[in-house]
Every structure is written in C-alpha cells, then in structure tokens.
Scaffold this active site. Structure first.
Site, PDB file in Angstrom:
ATOM      1  N   HIS A  43       1.837  13.840   1.987  1.00  0.00           N
ATOM      2  CA  HIS A  43       2.008  13.248   3.317  1.00  0.00           C
ATOM      3  C   HIS A  43       2.990  12.083   3.227  1.00  0.00           C
ATOM      4  O   HIS A  43       3.279  11.572   2.136  1.00  0.00           O
ATOM      5  CB  HIS A  43       0.672  12.780   3.898  1.00  0.00           C
ATOM      6  CG  HIS A  43      -0.043  11.776   3.043  1.00  0.00           C
ATOM      7  ND1 HIS A  43      -0.853  12.135   1.982  1.00  0.00           N
ATOM      8  CD2 HIS A  43      -0.066  10.415   3.081  1.00  0.00           C
ATOM      9  CE1 HIS A  43      -1.351  11.049   1.416  1.00  0.00           C
ATOM     10  NE2 HIS A  43      -0.882   9.991   2.050  1.00  0.00           N
ATOM     11  N   HIS A  63       4.125   8.203   4.641  1.00  0.00           N
ATOM     12  CA  HIS A  63       3.851   6.946   5.331  1.00  0.00           C
ATOM     13  C   HIS A  63       5.197   6.325   5.685  1.00  0.00           C
ATOM     14  O   HIS A  63       6.024   6.082   4.793  1.00  0.00           O
ATOM     15  CB  HIS A  63       3.077   5.981   4.438  1.00  0.00           C
ATOM     16  CG  HIS A  63       1.658   6.363   4.196  1.00  0.00           C
ATOM     17  ND1 HIS A  63       0.609   5.907   4.976  1.00  0.00           N
ATOM     18  CD2 HIS A  63       1.095   7.163   3.259  1.00  0.00           C
ATOM     19  CE1 HIS A  63      -0.527   6.403   4.526  1.00  0.00           C
ATOM     20  NE2 HIS A  63      -0.260   7.169   3.482  1.00  0.00           N
ATOM     21  N   TYR A 103       0.836  -1.205   0.000  1.00  0.00           N
ATOM     22  CA  TYR A 103       0.000   0.000   0.000  1.00  0.00           C
ATOM     23  C   TYR A 103       0.873   1.258   0.000  1.00  0.00           C
ATOM     24  O   TYR A 103       0.644   2.196  -0.768  1.00  0.00           O
ATOM     25  CB  TYR A 103      -0.918   0.012   1.219  1.00  0.00           C
ATOM     26  CG  TYR A 103      -1.709   1.289   1.352  1.00  0.00           C
ATOM     27  CD1 TYR A 103      -2.894   1.479   0.653  1.00  0.00           C
ATOM     28  CD2 TYR A 103      -1.251   2.321   2.173  1.00  0.00           C
ATOM     29  CE1 TYR A 103      -3.610   2.656   0.758  1.00  0.00           C
ATOM     30  CE2 TYR A 103      -1.959   3.510   2.283  1.00  0.00           C
ATOM     31  CZ  TYR A 103      -3.143   3.676   1.582  1.00  0.00           C
ATOM     32  OH  TYR A 103      -3.839   4.861   1.686  1.00  0.00           O
ATOM     33  N   HIS A 119       3.496  10.482  -0.461  1.00  0.00           N
ATOM     34  CA  HIS A 119       2.347  10.474  -1.369  1.00  0.00           C
ATOM     35  C   HIS A 119       1.890  11.913  -1.598  1.00  0.00           C
ATOM     36  O   HIS A 119       1.969  12.748  -0.690  1.00  0.00           O
ATOM     37  CB  HIS A 119       1.183   9.682  -0.771  1.00  0.00           C
ATOM     38  CG  HIS A 119       1.445   8.222  -0.635  1.00  0.00           C
ATOM     39  ND1 HIS A 119       0.526   7.338  -0.091  1.00  0.00           N
ATOM     40  CD2 HIS A 119       2.529   7.471  -0.977  1.00  0.00           C
ATOM     41  CE1 HIS A 119       1.027   6.114  -0.101  1.00  0.00           C
ATOM     42  NE2 HIS A 119       2.244   6.168  -0.625  1.00  0.00           N
TER      43      HIS A 119
END
Length: 255
Positions: free
Chosen positions: A120, A122, A22, A107
């Site tokens: 942002h 991750h 992801y 992202h």
C-alpha cells in the site's frame, strides 16, 4: 487478490514530523522494515531537498487550527510486481498531489492473519499551492494575503468548499484511483478488477469488513486467525456468484 481500499485524513499542527517518520519508518518507527520505496517532490527551494525540514517548519509555523497535511492511503494490487506498483504509484501521486509538496512511501508488510504481503501507499501532501513567489520558511505557512500574495503565505487548496462539494470530490477521487488501478491490471494481463463503490451500491448483501488492527490481531489465537481468514475467503467467493440486484444498480447509477 486486488481489493479496493482508500482513506484520507488530515493532520493538525505539531503532528506532521511524526507522521513523516511513520511513513518513512524513521525515528521511533525505524524498527519496522516495510518500506519498499520512498520519494518526495515539489519542495520549496529553502528545503534543500530535505522533506523532513519542510514538515518541521510546517509544524512550527502553521496556524493553530490549520491542517498541516493530508494523508492518502491506497492499497495496491498484489497482482502487480514491485516495478509495476511503483509505476502505478507515480500516476496516483500525480493526480492526488499535483504540484503541491509531498512525501510518499510504498509499504509491503506481511499480513498478521495470513501469509501474504499487503502493499500500500502512504502519501503525505501539503495543501500549500506554489505560486512562483519565493518566501522565507516561516512566511510559507502564514495566512494567504489575497490583496498582496507576496506579503502572506502560500494559498491553501482546501478552503471554501461546501460539504456537498467535499463529498462529490471524494467520490470522484475514489473512482479515479480505481480506474488507474484497473488500467494497470489490464495493461499487465490481469483479469481482476477493483470497484470503488460501497457494498450497498454494488448490491452486495453483507457488512463491510472492519479493520481489526495489530493489537486485536495479536490477541487472537492461531485457530481464531485461521477461522477469520477462511470466513473472509468464503464471503468473498460468495459475493462473486451473486451479482448486484437491479434495484442496487439503478440506485448506484443515479437519476
């Protein structure tokens, strides 16, 4: 406009690879073209610079009830350009991951409500601490052996804390993230600042915004989206002109 958002969650055994996919937009998530940059670090030698192999091995060999990873999600100031955001993320990773194995991605999706990009980060981090001992892949995730570390897995950096210590560490982490973002904004000539404190601590008399989610947004009409965006802008502008109350400032400062 820069806004503070940070959350952390843990993933149980069997979920690390899917989360890796992801974050890096691979596998079932490859249809989403939002990744600006991805990077990894601090992997053991047996991974051969393949972070996916690390998470596959963790999913297989981590104990049943153990957390396989922690994920940090941090909104990045849109005032910064891509290279400035990347430099900020490098500092965030140094502080949040330290010397532990990690994978991160930046992202930059387009907003479903307004025509704006919302960058942002991750960051997927293992709790397993390096100790200079070379271990086979399966042994890496065994329970730590305090008497003879070479006979067990790597020690985890997540145990033995009281709920109060966990709370205090979370508050300190949020402040650290806000401080690094504000330093970057100031360095590049922006007057905007972020604040890690809650609305109550800041004396703002309104409910925090709730994350709507893609599914709910997709069910909204064009008019509903425009109204929601306009109301959010009005609430934000209103708060700029209503400074925190003295009581809230005293409460946030503590005894």
């Amino acid at each position: 406009m820069a806004m503070f958002h940070y959350r952390i969650k843990s993933g149980k055994k069997g979920t690390a690879v899917d989360r890796f996919n992801y974050i890096t937009r691979q596998g079932n998530h490859s249809d989403r073209d939002e990744v600006v940059w991805t990077e990894f670090g601090n992997l053991p030698a047996w991974c051969e610079d393949n972070p996916k192999r690390y998470w596959q091995t963790a999913d297989r060999h981590e104990r049943a009830n153990g957390a396989v990873y922690r994920e940090h999600v941090v909104a990045l100031p849109s005032e910064l350009d891509a290279s400035q955001q990347h430099a900020l993320v490098d500092k965030l990773v140094q502080n949040l991951a330290g010397n532990k194995p990690y994978q991160y991605a930046i992202h930059a999706p387009n907003s479903s409500l307004a025509s704006a990009v919302h960058p942002h980060m991750h960051l997927q981090v293992s709790d397993r601490l390096p100790d200079g001992i070379e271990r086979a892949p399966a042994q890496e995730f065994m329970r730590y052996n305090a008497k003879d570390p070479s006979q067990g897995g790597r020690r985890k950096d997540s145990g033995g804390r009281t709920p109060l210590q966990v709370r205090d560490e979370l508050i300190a982490t949020r402040k650290m993230i806000a401080d690094l973002q504000n330093e970057a904004l100031a360095e590049h000539g922006h007057a905007t600042r972020v604040d890690h404190r809650s609305h109550w601590e800041r004396g703002i008399k309104r409910e925090p915004e709730r994350h709507l989610g893609q599914e709910r947004i997709s069910q909204m009409s064009t008019e509903d989206k425009a109204k929601y965006t306009a109301d959010r802008k009005r609430r934000t502008e209103c708060c700029k002109h209503h400074p925190p109350t003295h009581a809230a400032v005293r409460a946030a400062a503590g005894p």
